[in-house]
Design a protein around this motif. Sequence first.
Motif, PDB file in Angstrom:
ATOM      1  N   LEU A   1      -8.100  56.494  87.300  1.00  0.00           N
ATOM      2  CA  LEU A   1      -7.972  55.423  86.557  1.00  0.00           C
ATOM      3  C   LEU A   1      -9.316  55.025  86.088  1.00  0.00           C
ATOM      4  O   LEU A   1      -9.628  54.083  85.263  1.00  0.00           O
ATOM      5  CB  LEU A   1      -7.431  54.269  87.711  1.00  0.00           C
ATOM      6  CG  LEU A   1      -6.009  54.065  87.880  1.00  0.00           C
ATOM      7  CD1 LEU A   1      -5.703  53.535  89.256  1.00  0.00           C
ATOM      8  CD2 LEU A   1      -4.939  53.713  86.840  1.00  0.00           C
ATOM      9  N   GLY A   2     -10.333  55.661  86.675  1.00  0.00           N
ATOM     10  CA  GLY A   2     -11.977  55.284  86.140  1.00  0.00           C
ATOM     11  C   GLY A   2     -12.135  55.879  84.858  1.00  0.00           C
ATOM     12  O   GLY A   2     -13.097  55.665  84.019  1.00  0.00           O
ATOM     13  N   CYS A   3     -11.290  56.853  84.368  1.00  0.00           N
ATOM     14  CA  CYS A   3     -11.530  57.712  83.373  1.00  0.00           C
ATOM     15  C   CYS A   3     -10.889  56.950  82.209  1.00  0.00           C
ATOM     16  O   CYS A   3     -10.226  55.909  82.362  1.00  0.00           O
ATOM     17  CB  CYS A   3     -10.750  59.082  83.259  1.00  0.00           C
ATOM     18  SG  CYS A   3     -11.234  60.163  84.556  1.00  0.00           S
ATOM     19  N   HIS A   4     -11.419  57.199  80.819  1.00  0.00           N
ATOM     20  CA  HIS A   4     -10.754  56.573  79.576  1.00  0.00           C
ATOM     21  C   HIS A   4      -9.436  56.773  79.216  1.00  0.00           C
ATOM     22  O   HIS A   4      -8.907  56.033  78.755  1.00  0.00           O
ATOM     23  CB  HIS A   4     -11.910  56.853  78.369  1.00  0.00           C
ATOM     24  CG  HIS A   4     -13.368  56.531  78.652  1.00  0.00           C
ATOM     25  ND1 HIS A   4     -14.507  57.542  78.932  1.00  0.00           N
ATOM     26  CD2 HIS A   4     -14.018  55.380  79.099  1.00  0.00           C
ATOM     27  CE1 HIS A   4     -15.538  56.968  79.126  1.00  0.00           C
ATOM     28  NE2 HIS A   4     -15.385  55.476  79.276  1.00  0.00           N
ATOM     29  N   TYR A   5      -8.894  58.122  79.540  1.00  0.00           N
ATOM     30  CA  TYR A   5      -7.721  58.738  79.243  1.00  0.00           C
ATOM     31  C   TYR A   5      -7.245  59.502  80.332  1.00  0.00           C
ATOM     32  O   TYR A   5      -7.874  60.059  81.092  1.00  0.00           O
ATOM     33  CB  TYR A   5      -7.691  59.565  77.862  1.00  0.00           C
ATOM     34  CG  TYR A   5      -8.366  58.796  76.646  1.00  0.00           C
ATOM     35  CD1 TYR A   5      -7.538  58.113  75.968  1.00  0.00           C
ATOM     36  CD2 TYR A   5     -10.009  58.864  76.378  1.00  0.00           C
ATOM     37  CE1 TYR A   5      -8.311  57.173  74.739  1.00  0.00           C
ATOM     38  CE2 TYR A   5     -10.435  58.389  75.270  1.00  0.00           C
ATOM     39  CZ  TYR A   5      -9.657  57.601  74.584  1.00  0.00           C
ATOM     40  OH  TYR A   5     -10.118  56.968  73.248  1.00  0.00           O
ATOM     41  N   ARG A   6      -5.958  59.401  80.290  1.00  0.00           N
ATOM     42  CA  ARG A   6      -5.327  60.331  81.261  1.00  0.00           C
ATOM     43  C   ARG A   6      -4.352  61.024  80.915  1.00  0.00           C
ATOM     44  O   ARG A   6      -3.248  60.604  80.125  1.00  0.00           O
ATOM     45  CB  ARG A   6      -4.708  59.411  82.560  1.00  0.00           C
ATOM     46  CG  ARG A   6      -5.841  58.866  83.484  1.00  0.00           C
ATOM     47  CD  ARG A   6      -5.361  57.839  84.145  1.00  0.00           C
ATOM     48  NE  ARG A   6      -5.107  56.673  83.174  1.00  0.00           N
ATOM     49  CZ  ARG A   6      -6.197  55.850  82.560  1.00  0.00           C
ATOM     50  NH1 ARG A   6      -7.300  56.162  82.955  1.00  0.00           N
ATOM     51  NH2 ARG A   6      -5.495  55.112  81.708  1.00  0.00           N
ATOM     52  N   VAL A   7      -4.119  62.671  81.014  1.00  0.00           N
ATOM     53  CA  VAL A   7      -3.039  63.392  80.537  1.00  0.00           C
ATOM     54  C   VAL A   7      -2.487  64.024  81.989  1.00  0.00           C
ATOM     55  O   VAL A   7      -3.131  64.367  82.642  1.00  0.00           O
ATOM     56  CB  VAL A   7      -3.700  64.534  79.633  1.00  0.00           C
ATOM     57  CG1 VAL A   7      -2.602  65.569  79.272  1.00  0.00           C
ATOM     58  CG2 VAL A   7      -4.180  64.040  78.293  1.00  0.00           C
ATOM     59  N   ALA A   8      -1.103  64.070  81.625  1.00  0.00           N
ATOM     60  CA  ALA A   8      -0.588  64.434  83.234  1.00  0.00           C
ATOM     61  C   ALA A   8       0.483  65.491  83.070  1.00  0.00           C
ATOM     62  O   ALA A   8       1.288  65.492  81.831  1.00  0.00           O
ATOM     63  CB  ALA A   8       0.053  63.310  83.830  1.00  0.00           C
ATOM     64  N   ALA A   9       0.750  66.299  83.785  1.00  0.00           N
ATOM     65  CA  ALA A   9       1.869  67.344  84.092  1.00  0.00           C
ATOM     66  C   ALA A   9       2.825  66.722  84.579  1.00  0.00           C
ATOM     67  O   ALA A   9       2.805  65.869  85.275  1.00  0.00           O
ATOM     68  CB  ALA A   9       1.241  68.448  84.697  1.00  0.00           C
ATOM     69  N   PRO A  10       4.016  67.111  84.007  1.00  0.00           N
ATOM     70  CA  PRO A  10       5.360  66.736  84.703  1.00  0.00           C
ATOM     71  C   PRO A  10       5.226  67.038  86.419  1.00  0.00           C
ATOM     72  O   PRO A  10       4.620  67.975  86.656  1.00  0.00           O
ATOM     73  CB  PRO A  10       6.561  67.143  84.024  1.00  0.00           C
ATOM     74  CG  PRO A  10       5.838  67.737  82.866  1.00  0.00           C
ATOM     75  CD  PRO A  10       4.617  68.245  83.044  1.00  0.00           C
ATOM     76  N   GLY A  11       5.858  66.218  87.402  1.00  0.00           N
ATOM     77  CA  GLY A  11       6.109  66.788  88.469  1.00  0.00           C
ATOM     78  C   GLY A  11       5.117  66.308  89.585  1.00  0.00           C
ATOM     79  O   GLY A  11       4.967  66.704  90.658  1.00  0.00           O
ATOM     80  N   ALA A  12       3.945  65.834  88.979  1.00  0.00           N
ATOM     81  CA  ALA A  12       2.814  65.366  89.576  1.00  0.00           C
ATOM     82  C   ALA A  12       3.170  64.183  90.797  1.00  0.00           C
ATOM     83  O   ALA A  12       3.709  63.412  90.033  1.00  0.00           O
ATOM     84  CB  ALA A  12       1.626  65.052  88.774  1.00  0.00           C
ATOM     85  N   GLN A  13       2.555  64.127  91.896  1.00  0.00           N
ATOM     86  CA  GLN A  13       2.837  63.146  92.727  1.00  0.00           C
ATOM     87  C   GLN A  13       1.811  62.162  92.633  1.00  0.00           C
ATOM     88  O   GLN A  13       0.563  62.441  92.918  1.00  0.00           O
ATOM     89  CB  GLN A  13       3.283  63.660  94.325  1.00  0.00           C
ATOM     90  CG  GLN A  13       4.335  64.629  94.332  1.00  0.00           C
ATOM     91  CD  GLN A  13       5.578  64.091  94.212  1.00  0.00           C
ATOM     92  OE1 GLN A  13       5.786  62.774  94.863  1.00  0.00           O
ATOM     93  NE2 GLN A  13       6.421  64.290  93.450  1.00  0.00           N
TER      94      GLN A  13
END
Length: 692
Positions: free
Chosen positions: A108-120
């Motif tokens: 949340l402190g990063c400017h952007y977030r890219v996520a893979a599906p299925g991450a908890q």
Amino acid sequence: MTAEYKVNGAVAVITLNNPPVNGLGHATRSAIVDGMKKALNDDAVKAVVITGAGKAFSGGADIKEFNSPKAMAEPTLHTVINVIENSTKPVVAAIHSVAMGGGLELALGCHYRVAAPGAQIALPEVKLGILPGAGGTQRLPRVLGLEMGLNMIVSGNPVPSEKLAKTALFNEMAEGDLMEAALAFANKVADVRPLPKVRDIKIDYPNYEGFLQFSRNTVKAMSGPFPAPLKCVEAVAAAVTMKFDDGIKFERELFVDLVQTTESKALRHAFFGERAASKVPDVPDDTPTRAIKSAAVIGAGTMGGGIAMNFANAGIPVKILEMKQEALEKGLGVIRKNYENTMKKGKLTPEKFEQRVGLITGTLSYEEIAQADIVIEAVFEDIGVKEQVFKKLDEVMKQGAILASNTSTLDVNKIAAFTKRPQDVIGLHFFSPANVMKLLEIVRGEKTGKDVLATALQLSKKIKKTGVVSGVCDGFIGNRMIEQYSRQAGFLLEEGCTPEQVDKAIEKFGFAMGPFRMGDLAGNDIGWYIRKRRYIEKPEVTYSKTADLLCEMGRFGQKTGAGWYDYKPGDRKAYPSQVVNDMIVKHSADLGIERRKISDQEIVERLVFALVNEGAYILEEGIAMRASDIDMVYLTGYGFPLFRGGPMFYADTVGLQNVVMSMEKYAKGRHGDAWKPAPLLAKLAAEGKTFN
């Protein structure tokens, strides 16, 4: 190495590498800051990607550093997040598998977030009696919205990343390879300015005051003795009503207060206790284990059926052996009905129902279970009956099969001696109802093989139990201690209490159920049978005769519609019984005891300190390896209140000197011999020390 730094074209990649879940220990935090400095000082680097190696982005704080100076050493997680947030180059979090607690706060402190599906995705701190302490309560509601953010923080439960895909938490969901997607995204935003910060998002929620008040009322009603859930609501409220920096400061104050509470200490003790229970000093983690691909259970009664369900739930086929077709069909019918009830509640899909029921089959022949990898005997608690079963198992079971007994009190060494393979014999004491109760007492015999013990510990995790290792003694850890608790409960009746008064006092203390309601549920005849054996084997140990008189009246509990309480058909509610209370008063008179008014405090102290004292003997004799193991037995198998951390932890919080002083006071009453402090308790109290 705790964080690796590499450059890929114009993008620096910082990879957290602190197995197993990339905990944010001091070395890892330092390495992140070092990586950021390198990236900021390299003109060729236009953006930064932070990700995690192995099976997690990050699981949060490094639990090995809890309660140590390293946990608060600079750079703290707050400092790390400030460095990232104030970076002049864009920082992208590439999230996979697990982003929890401090790991999510870092993202949340990063400017952007890219996520893979299925991450908890979770902020589970509330489950340790605290709240997110590195900005989680201020930032998560800004990206998810007030309602969803609050729900996640107050529950602490994980949510799959794809369910959050349309929120501001993620800028992109990776279709294929996560790192490729994150690098492409980093290159795309490399020159975009200004850099977005979660802290700058304003929470827009109409009538937030009404929603927050509703949340306070709901959480207060549901959180019981635990202060953390309500503090979580207050912290999230600050995200709406205060400036960001003031909210962060307020969150920190609440966090510091909660860390000091007994409730949080108890929850953290249970958290670490559960992990410690699986560690046996002379059985290292790399001890070879035996494959458990099929199981067998002897006995289709309540216990046998419940044990079989544990295997089916874990996808392991299991055969139940019975002597009579009628008993077998009845047992299989009960199992089917249990699964049907779960399905009706919506907790089991029809496919899973068919799968689980299909994994449980019945047989009347020992030969048909001969190839099972493990067999668990769940027959009548009588050494003669166990002898017949184990001699037969020794004869028919394949070599290398584990032979386990579900005995709750009997000598596992004696049972092992009925076979020619004592190294394969172990006690696996399940608690009723076995498909629900979390505790599994793993009883290590003198000759139990280390590979067998390691397999049992591994199996306990697979069937979702908390496995606690016990040495061999009468009753092992749990039942040996509960006997002293039950003895005191009986003496309290003789001296002036009613069953209802004793139960109410200990339930108010936090127990799920008092000793007399518990007796009615389990069946008073079971305790009667054990006491008859005790009268012969240990004539010096005294018991109140009230329980024997109750059983002589045929009042065995709920199953007979009458026990310490009266029961109505189809109604499990316990109604005080005049007949029983009259019997108790008459018994006091027959003994020449003048009944007196007994306070709730005395009831609680006598019941709980009786557990503590016996626990001290068990520790001293090496039956339990550590005090926290005893606490885990009581938290997961006997309904001891979680917010009090178990009997040994509770004694530590009261102060062992105070426990001994109370015992000295009760030693002056009737049955004073029961109050001799165990040598270990007396020693620790004299030295001002604790069990844990």
